[in-house]
Design an enzyme around this catalytic site. Sequence first.
Site, PDB file in Angstrom:
ATOM      1  N   ASP A 122       0.827  -1.204   0.000  1.00  0.00           N
ATOM      2  CA  ASP A 122       0.000   0.000   0.000  1.00  0.00           C
ATOM      3  C   ASP A 122       0.860   1.252   0.000  1.00  0.00           C
ATOM      4  OD1 ASP A 122      -1.798   2.033   0.304  1.00  0.00           O
ATOM      5  OD2 ASP A 122      -2.935   1.084   1.916  1.00  0.00           O
ATOM      6  N   ASP A 322      -1.863   5.937  -6.492  1.00  0.00           N
ATOM      7  CA  ASP A 322      -2.235   5.045  -5.397  1.00  0.00           C
ATOM      8  C   ASP A 322      -2.266   3.601  -5.893  1.00  0.00           C
ATOM      9  OD1 ASP A 322      -3.086   4.301  -2.821  1.00  0.00           O
ATOM     10  OD2 ASP A 322      -5.169   4.287  -3.466  1.00  0.00           O
TER      11      ASP A 322
END
Length: 441
Positions: A122, A322
Amino acid sequence: MKTMRRTHLLLLIIPLLISTSRTLNCHDDDYEHQSHSSNLKIFHVFSPCSPYRPSRPPLSWENALLRIQDEDKARLLYLSSLAVAGKSVVPIASGRQIIQTPTYIVRANVGPPPQPMLVALDIGNDVSWLPCAGCVGCSSSVTFDSSMSTSFRSVDCQAPQCRQAPNPSCNGGGACEFNMTYGGSAINANLSQDTVTLSKDPIPNYTFGCIGKAPGTSLPPQGLLGFGRGPLSLMSQTQDLYKATFSYCLPNFRSENFSGSLRLGPVGQPVRIKTTPLLKNPKRSSLYYVNLVGIRVGSKVLDIPASAFAFDPVTGAGTVFDSGTVFTRLVEPAYVAVRNEFRRRNKNSNVTSLGGFDTCYSGPIVAPTITFMFAGMNVTLPQDNFLIRSTAGSTTCLAMAAAPNNVNSVLNVIASMQQQNHRVLVDGSNNRLGVARELCT
Ligand SMILES: *[C@@H]1O[C@H](CO)[C@@H](O)[C@H](O)[C@H]1NC(C)=O
Ligand SMILES: *[C@@H]1O[C@H](CO)[C@@H](O)[C@H](O)[C@H]1NC(C)=O
Ligand SMILES: *[C@@H]1O[C@H](CO)[C@@H](O)[C@H](O)[C@H]1NC(C)=O
Ligand SMILES: *[C@@H]1O[C@H](CO)[C@@H](O)[C@H](O)[C@H]1NC(C)=O
Ligand SMILES: *[C@@H]1O[C@H](CO)[C@@H](O)[C@H](O)[C@H]1NC(C)=O
């Protein structure tokens, strides 16, 4: 039972086609033995090598898309929530359980003796965590057992790392605990340290959260590695080893043999790669901001007000890369411009919608390229990065959407589908982000 339920929820996200031929040898080939050792495989959660892959045929394509879009909403709320300084309190969109998309996973070993964990990657999060043995509410049957590790210790509440953790507190024994919310999920963890080995590089005394309680929640089952920009992130903790530099290539979730690669450190990174400056936004300091200046469809530069792209350290507005959002979100005027140009080129076909996608067609379509124009770097995406096709029927959708119209979410998010089969380089020592086409299947 809990694990069962999780498996069923994951089943709902299954993108499209999961082939039945599973010929991959998943266990003895995790690292590329090349001139450098810090290269490791990235798997899509539905890869044949992933324990989270479905064991039953997927539900319909439409359901899968709807499910992914729901998860993206939770992700966007999460990213927005990072604007609340020092806290990550997330308004939950709906009352039901939301799995925070652990879309891509890598193998990590913790301890000696090594305990293998498949953790989500992440880049929008700083602190890493693992479900620890005895965790109340964690969904995974695979947990990290700290009592088995010879190098595990808990972090003292006087330690500087404790102050960097989200909502830290001191437990009765003087150890540092912290609480945070991830997606819709609350986490209560002990701040801990142990040796984490990625590929062949041991990272001694790596600070992470050992989750003791995750009441009624769903999280990446075996934990998460935070590749954000804050002090507790993996890249900050390995500054000497990796110089805040990493790159990844995300495999397409439609390919049968999907594994990409994560390359840590400056060695072996592409040298000839287009780059754009990385911007740091104090409002959301974990995120990798870049300066998006325009969008081109085919050769036509769209007429989009500059305010749609404006980087604003006060509000946190701007554009980020992202890894946890699946479909790119653009602020409304930007999305509408892209969509309208796309529709204009297909004006002879009927537009339909599907879930959160509002530009879908049945039958053949005219698909121009889409170019994101960043400061100093144009990235032209081929169709596979922005069209999602039904395998059963013949529906094709433009796989992007408008960002939710809520004051807190003034972000353009370049998401994982749009990054697939590209190498994305984060060159922290030179403060730039690069993108190059690379087929990692
Ligand atoms: C997976 O894809 C890679 C790259 O295309 C290829 O070299 C490899 O042989 C494939 N493996 C299998 C099992 O299909
Ligand atoms: C953290 O969460 C736990 C369990 O949910 C709760 O008991 C505790 O009060 C919380 N601590 C802080 C500092 O918010
Ligand atoms: C890890 O922490 C222990 C205990 O504080 C210390 O003795 C050791 O030197 C540290 N190792 C590294 C590589 O920093
Ligand atoms: C932290 O560790 C202590 C001591 O092992 C334990 O009693 C406590 O429940 C742990 N807290 C969390 C949140 O895991
Ligand atoms: C990007 O494309 C635009 C429009 O086609 C062009 O004017 C600009 O020079 C390009 N930028 C770079 C860095 O190539």
